[in-house]
Write an enzyme that holds these catalytic residues in place. Structure first.
Site, PDB file in Angstrom:
ATOM      1  N   LYS A   1       3.136   9.801   8.998  1.00 35.82           N
ATOM      2  CA  LYS A   1       2.469   9.225  10.177  1.00 35.82           C
ATOM      3  C   LYS A   1       3.140   9.605  11.506  1.00 35.82           C
ATOM      4  O   LYS A   1       3.103  10.754  11.893  1.00 35.82           O
ATOM      5  CB  LYS A   1       2.363   7.706  10.001  1.00 35.82           C
TER       6      LYS A   1
ATOM      7  N   ASP B   1       9.538   2.489   1.510  1.00 30.51           N
ATOM      8  CA  ASP B   1       8.365   3.223   2.005  1.00 30.51           C
ATOM      9  C   ASP B   1       8.209   2.892   3.485  1.00 30.51           C
ATOM     10  O   ASP B   1       7.752   1.820   3.858  1.00 30.51           O
ATOM     11  CB  ASP B   1       7.115   2.828   1.208  1.00 30.51           C
TER      12      ASP B   1
ATOM     13  N   PHE C   1       0.863  -1.189   0.000  1.00 32.42           N
ATOM     14  CA  PHE C   1       0.000   0.000   0.000  1.00 32.42           C
ATOM     15  C   PHE C   1       0.893   1.230   0.000  1.00 32.42           C
ATOM     16  O   PHE C   1       1.790   1.352   0.826  1.00 32.42           O
ATOM     17  CB  PHE C   1      -0.922   0.031   1.228  1.00 32.42           C
TER      18      PHE C   1
END
Ligand code: PMP
Length: 432
Positions: free
Chosen positions: A273, A244, A143
């Site tokens: 995040k 990532d 993702f």
């Protein structure tokens, strides 16, 4: 009367359904009133333990006083200039600190943006500018975001891609190793070779992007041998290696970047995040010569590197150092893993407990059979846990993985309370 309705989860949820686009999904029909560290209170005054952490954003907990204080102090000075118009030191300091933390001996540079997807978009832009090539390889089950390019890179159709095509060209998916589901390391390596044979020659590939531990994909840990293989492949063909770390970064796995566990230094790292404990900021950090490929004006954004979020991100680093949170991630991860493994021994619906550091998950399958993933049981456990005062999140290609992203600042007593609710919820859902 009106005030009562206002303080009611069901009434607020009805308003949400009427006013908000259906595409914005929801895990729980709960409206929050306030939060502190790893606890939340809803608008009806109910208390919950938070094992979701705003999807991996709250490693330092809700309303961490050090972070809140830093943001308040910044708020009194200025809240926005647009860094491209008028600069401020905190952006530079944050870049310096991230450059120093990124693995690898060479000089590093940083770009700050606002969201994870934006960081990935920019990493691809930078890799293309550096190599002059179009192709990007990502992995099945991965993702990377909801924008067009990141959706193209994402390796899961429902709900992220269905109905949203066509996707950008020259994006190819290799297989992510998954022992439980029969994908070996060699299968993954072979799938890269297949892409080079069937789809695109390596000399046209700008970047390979991988999550060191897949987040939405189910907390699947990339074997160190795969990351080492990718490093060698990228060296051989002049391809930019992007890690990532949007979900794995900011100390979740016991190191600031999860890829450090493998000893591999990628060329670029994306993060977001938990780097700012709830304030919107994201980064691309990497080799200075690659980061400098785009021309001035080619990178940036109105809110990119917002000063409130920069202050928060610097405070997050301070909290990590003062509270030794990297070590805490290790210890907390062990506590979670041991408890879930005890559950796996008792209940044959738990097919696997896995993770890295404090990124821990369990996969639910009927009779431990990976061919019978149990998404319904997973949903039922999350719903039951919420009724009992614990916020849980699911993930995984088959929607059958329960992941734990509790703040690293949570006490052992709170962890144990949450883990007991998981066990009770699983038993209740099985009995239902
Ligand atoms: N990459 C990874 C690994 C992620 O986990 C996420 C968010 N779940 C993203 C990219 C996208 O981040 P954002 O939602 O901030 O755009």
């Amino acid at each position: 009367m009106q005030r009562e309705a206002h303080l009611n989860n069901a009434a607020l949820f009805a308003r949400r359904e009427a006013a908000i686009a259906r595409g914005v999904g929801h895990s729980h029909q709960i409206f929050i009133d306030r939060a502190e560290n790893a606890e939340i209170w809803d608008v009806e005054g109910r208390r919950y333990i938070d094992f979701a952490g705003g999807i991996a954003v709250l490693n330092t907990g809700h309303c961490n006083p050090v972070i809140t204080q830093a943001v308040k102090a910044q708020l009194d000075r200025f809240s926005h200039t647009c860094f491209q118009v008028l600069a401020y030191e905190s952006y530079v300091e944050l870049a310096e600190r991230l450059n120093a933390k990124a693995p690898g001996d060479c000089a590093k540079k940083t770009l700050l943006v606002t969201t994870g997807a934006e960081a990935v978009e920019n990493a691809v832009k930078i890799a293309r500018a550096h190599t002059g090539r179009p192709g990007v390889i990502s992995f099945s089950g991965g993702f990377h975001g909801r924008t067009l390019m990141t959706m193209g890179l994402t390796g899961k159709v429902v709900p992220y891609k269905a109905g949203f095509g066509p996707f950008p060209g020259d994006v190819f998916h290799a297989r992510f190793p998954n022992a439980l589901h029969g994908v070996s390391l060699q299968d993954a390596i072979d799938s890269l070779e297949s892409i080079f044979k069937n789809d695109i020659e390596p000399s046209r590939v700008a970047a390979i992007i991988i999550e060191p531990v897949q987040g939405e994909g189910g907390f699947n840990v990339a074997p160190a041998a795969l990351l080492q293989h990718l490093r060698a492949l990228c060296n051989q063909h002049g391809i930019v290696f992007i890690a990532d770390e949007i979900q794995t970064g900011a100390g979740r796995t016991g190191k600031w970047f999860a890829i450090e566990h493998s000893g591999v230094a990628p060329d670029l790292i994306t993060m977001a995040k938990s780097m700012a404990g709830g304030y919107p900021i994201a980064a691309v950090v990497g080799r200075a010569d690659i980061m400098d490929a785009p021309n001035p004006g080619g990178l940036g954004g109105t809110y990119a590197g917002n000063p409130l979020a920069c202050a928060a991100a610097l405070a997050v680093m301070e909290v990590f150092e003062k509270e030794n949170l990297l070590q805490r991630a290790e210890d907390l991860g062990q506590r979670l893993t041991q408890s879930l493994q005890a559950l796996a021994q008792r209940l044959d619906c738990v097919a696997e407990v896995r993770g890295l550091g404090a990124m821990v998950a369990m996969e639910l399958c009927q009779g431990r059979d990976p061919h019978r993933p149990d998404a319904n049981l997973t949903k039922a456990v999350c719903a039951e846990a919420a009724k009992r005062g614990l916020i849980l999140l699911s993930c995984g290609t088959y929607g059958n993985v329960i992941r734990i992203l509790v703040p690293l600042t949570a006490s052992d007593a709170l962890l144990d309370e949450g883990l007991a609710i998981i066990a009770a919820s699983l038993e209740a859902a099985l009995a239902a």
